[in-house]
Design a protein around this motif. Structure first.
Motif, PDB file in Angstrom:
ATOM      1  N   GLY A   1       0.789  -1.220   0.000  1.00  0.00           N
ATOM      2  CA  GLY A   1       0.000   0.000   0.000  1.00  0.00           C
ATOM      3  C   GLY A   1       0.825   1.276   0.000  1.00  0.00           C
ATOM      4  O   GLY A   1       2.053   1.246  -0.129  1.00  0.00           O
ATOM      5  N   PRO A   2       0.053   2.403   0.157  1.00  0.00           N
ATOM      6  CA  PRO A   2      -1.396   2.424   0.363  1.00  0.00           C
ATOM      7  C   PRO A   2      -2.115   1.834  -0.846  1.00  0.00           C
ATOM      8  O   PRO A   2      -1.785   2.149  -1.985  1.00  0.00           O
ATOM      9  CB  PRO A   2      -1.733   3.909   0.517  1.00  0.00           C
ATOM     10  N   GLY A   3      -3.075   0.977  -0.592  1.00  0.00           N
ATOM     11  CA  GLY A   3      -3.810   0.333  -1.659  1.00  0.00           C
ATOM     12  C   GLY A   3      -5.168  -0.138  -1.174  1.00  0.00           C
ATOM     13  O   GLY A   3      -5.437  -0.187   0.024  1.00  0.00           O
ATOM     14  N   ALA A   4      -6.032  -0.465  -2.131  1.00  0.00           N
ATOM     15  CA  ALA A   4      -7.377  -0.942  -1.838  1.00  0.00           C
ATOM     16  C   ALA A   4      -7.693  -2.107  -2.752  1.00  0.00           C
ATOM     17  O   ALA A   4      -7.252  -2.145  -3.896  1.00  0.00           O
ATOM     18  CB  ALA A   4      -8.396   0.175  -2.024  1.00  0.00           C
ATOM     19  N   ARG A   5      -8.448  -3.046  -2.247  1.00  0.00           N
ATOM     20  CA  ARG A   5      -8.835  -4.206  -3.036  1.00  0.00           C
ATOM     21  C   ARG A   5     -10.363  -4.289  -3.105  1.00  0.00           C
ATOM     22  O   ARG A   5     -11.043  -3.815  -2.193  1.00  0.00           O
ATOM     23  CB  ARG A   5      -8.253  -5.471  -2.409  1.00  0.00           C
ATOM     24  N   PRO A   6     -10.882  -4.938  -4.134  1.00  0.00           N
ATOM     25  CA  PRO A   6     -12.334  -4.947  -4.310  1.00  0.00           C
ATOM     26  C   PRO A   6     -13.064  -6.069  -3.583  1.00  0.00           C
ATOM     27  O   PRO A   6     -14.207  -6.378  -3.909  1.00  0.00           O
ATOM     28  CB  PRO A   6     -12.476  -5.108  -5.836  1.00  0.00           C
ATOM     29  N   TYR A   7     -12.408  -6.703  -2.608  1.00  0.00           N
ATOM     30  CA  TYR A   7     -13.033  -7.820  -1.903  1.00  0.00           C
ATOM     31  C   TYR A   7     -12.694  -7.744  -0.415  1.00  0.00           C
ATOM     32  O   TYR A   7     -11.825  -6.991   0.017  1.00  0.00           O
ATOM     33  CB  TYR A   7     -12.549  -9.150  -2.486  1.00  0.00           C
ATOM     34  N   HIS A   8     -13.396  -8.539   0.390  1.00  0.00           N
ATOM     35  CA  HIS A   8     -13.060  -8.684   1.803  1.00  0.00           C
ATOM     36  C   HIS A   8     -11.778  -9.510   1.917  1.00  0.00           C
ATOM     37  O   HIS A   8     -11.571 -10.462   1.158  1.00  0.00           O
ATOM     38  CB  HIS A   8     -14.175  -9.386   2.567  1.00  0.00           C
ATOM     39  N   LEU A   9     -10.942  -9.148   2.875  1.00  0.00           N
ATOM     40  CA  LEU A   9      -9.659  -9.821   3.049  1.00  0.00           C
ATOM     41  C   LEU A   9      -9.377  -9.988   4.538  1.00  0.00           C
ATOM     42  O   LEU A   9      -9.389  -9.011   5.293  1.00  0.00           O
ATOM     43  CB  LEU A   9      -8.555  -8.995   2.388  1.00  0.00           C
ATOM     44  N   VAL A  10      -9.160 -11.233   4.951  1.00  0.00           N
ATOM     45  CA  VAL A  10      -8.872 -11.546   6.347  1.00  0.00           C
ATOM     46  C   VAL A  10      -7.456 -12.087   6.454  1.00  0.00           C
ATOM     47  O   VAL A  10      -7.094 -13.030   5.743  1.00  0.00           O
ATOM     48  CB  VAL A  10      -9.856 -12.582   6.925  1.00  0.00           C
ATOM     49  N   HIS A  11      -6.642 -11.472   7.315  1.00  0.00           N
ATOM     50  CA  HIS A  11      -5.277 -11.928   7.570  1.00  0.00           C
ATOM     51  C   HIS A  11      -5.210 -12.561   8.964  1.00  0.00           C
ATOM     52  O   HIS A  11      -5.765 -12.015   9.927  1.00  0.00           O
ATOM     53  CB  HIS A  11      -4.288 -10.758   7.545  1.00  0.00           C
ATOM     54  N   PHE A  12      -4.493 -13.663   9.061  1.00  0.00           N
ATOM     55  CA  PHE A  12      -4.211 -14.311  10.333  1.00  0.00           C
ATOM     56  C   PHE A  12      -2.693 -14.312  10.524  1.00  0.00           C
ATOM     57  O   PHE A  12      -1.971 -14.889   9.710  1.00  0.00           O
ATOM     58  CB  PHE A  12      -4.750 -15.745  10.354  1.00  0.00           C
ATOM     59  N   ILE A  13      -2.218 -13.682  11.588  1.00  0.00           N
ATOM     60  CA  ILE A  13      -0.785 -13.549  11.813  1.00  0.00           C
ATOM     61  C   ILE A  13      -0.273 -14.814  12.507  1.00  0.00           C
ATOM     62  O   ILE A  13      -0.634 -15.108  13.643  1.00  0.00           O
ATOM     63  CB  ILE A  13      -0.467 -12.306  12.654  1.00  0.00           C
ATOM     64  N   VAL A  14       0.572 -15.564  11.805  1.00  0.00           N
ATOM     65  CA  VAL A  14       1.097 -16.826  12.325  1.00  0.00           C
ATOM     66  C   VAL A  14       2.217 -16.561  13.331  1.00  0.00           C
ATOM     67  O   VAL A  14       2.285 -17.183  14.394  1.00  0.00           O
ATOM     68  CB  VAL A  14       1.625 -17.701  11.167  1.00  0.00           C
ATOM     69  N   SER A  15       3.109 -15.638  12.986  1.00  0.00           N
ATOM     70  CA  SER A  15       4.237 -15.313  13.862  1.00  0.00           C
ATOM     71  C   SER A  15       4.706 -13.907  13.538  1.00  0.00           C
ATOM     72  O   SER A  15       4.345 -13.329  12.513  1.00  0.00           O
ATOM     73  CB  SER A  15       5.381 -16.320  13.669  1.00  0.00           C
ATOM     74  N   GLY A  16       5.545 -13.356  14.416  1.00  0.00           N
ATOM     75  CA  GLY A  16       6.100 -12.033  14.177  1.00  0.00           C
ATOM     76  C   GLY A  16       5.106 -10.920  14.441  1.00  0.00           C
ATOM     77  O   GLY A  16       4.071 -11.114  15.086  1.00  0.00           O
ATOM     78  N   SER A  17       5.419  -9.740  13.907  1.00  0.00           N
ATOM     79  CA  SER A  17       4.583  -8.572  14.179  1.00  0.00           C
ATOM     80  C   SER A  17       4.690  -7.585  13.015  1.00  0.00           C
ATOM     81  O   SER A  17       5.523  -7.719  12.121  1.00  0.00           O
ATOM     82  CB  SER A  17       5.017  -7.889  15.482  1.00  0.00           C
TER      83      SER A  17
END
Length: 288
Positions: free
Chosen positions: A34-50
């Motif tokens: 980004g900065p950017g936008a996408r045309p759909y819903h997006l879910v991120h799950f953080i496995v490790s780190g920050s």
């Protein structure tokens, strides 16, 4: 940079709720989107780190076993921590009932989900891993993808304490409302001949006032926001379709393909065709 596994899911023709992509990225320190936008819903799950997620004037500091949900057409920026970069998984989806479903489940945007329990995170990770591993050549596999999406959203909505962190407005409610209206109009009309004057007229406020509050709220000028939005939308078109660059330019709001190509290269560091080849070269199943 990042090491990425990404799988495009087959279109079953189901329009109510449709899983699109799933993937996993191991980011290098400082890698950003980004900065950017996408045309759909997006879910991120953080496995490790920050890392950080930035929307408007608010920055969220996120860590392992948290999730963040981005709504369609929301301009966002997120970046892996330099010393402890995150690895995350994601699922993208759209559909005619997607927005209604998210509202019914109680999600607001940006939605930051506080740390998932180990059991919930393991369940989500298992669902996403199976989605990436299926061959997607049978109706059974495709139906399992659809089912997995419902399971993931149900886990987020029902099994996790949700933390809603409101976006503060230094200018007060009315100014924030004007900025939200402008952002909404950009999302609706980005592929037309937009101007600050036109946006201000549609909202019913002075041009200079809109410019002032927009920069204060988002950190970007209206023009820079619109450019970032258009270029990020063109990225999605380049990656997900075979449309020629001239058509991509028009679909992204550019009447001149040469001007589009210059704007794209200035923001992305490569031409549209180079970006398409580079992005697709990273598309793999089980690879990086």
């Amino acid at each position: 940079m990042e090491k990425e596994t990404l799988v495009r899911l087959p279109d079953l023709g189901w329009r109510d709720l449709r899983p699109l992509f799933t993937g996993r990225s191991a980011c290098y320190g400082g890698h950003s989107y980004g900065p950017g936008a996408r045309p759909y819903h997006l879910v991120h799950f953080i496995v490790s780190g920050s890392g950080i997620l930035r929307m408007k004037e608010t920055t969220f500091h996120l860590h392992a076993h948290q999730a963040f949900i981005i709504a369609p057409n929301e301009l966002v920026y997120y970046q892996a921590d330099f010393d402890d970069p995150w690895t995350y998984e994601w699922i993208a989806f759209d559909g005619t009932r997607a927005a209604d479903l998210m509202s019914q489940l109680g999600f607001t945007f940006p939605m930051i989900v506080s740390t998932l329990t180990q059991s919930d995170f393991t369940d989500v990770d298992g669902q996403l891993t199976l989605m990436r591993q299926r061959n997607h050549k049978s109706a059974f596999d495709n139906l399992q993808d659809q089912s997995a999406l419902f399971v993931i959203l149900s886990t987020l909505a029902q099994s996790v304490r949700q933390t809603r962190e409101p976006l503060a407005s230094k200018d007060g409610g009315r100014a924030g409302s004007y900025v939200d209206q402008a952002i909404s109009l950009i999302g609706q009309k980005y592929n037309s001949d937009l101007s600050v004057e036109g946006l201000a007229a549609d909202i019913g406020i002075d041009r200079s006032y809109l410019s002032t509050i927009f920069k204060r709220q988002t950190g970007l000028t209206v023009k820079d926001y619109l450019t970032s939005f258009r270029i990020s939308r063109s990225q999605e078109i380049l990656f997900t379709t075979d449309c020629p660059v001239t058509q991509v330019a028009r679909m992204s709001g550019y009447n001149s393909v040469s001007y589009f190509s210059k704007a794209f290269k200035r923001q992305m560091g490569m031409s549209p065709n180079q970006y398409r080849r580079w992005r697709r070269s990273r598309l793999a199943r089980g690879g990086t």
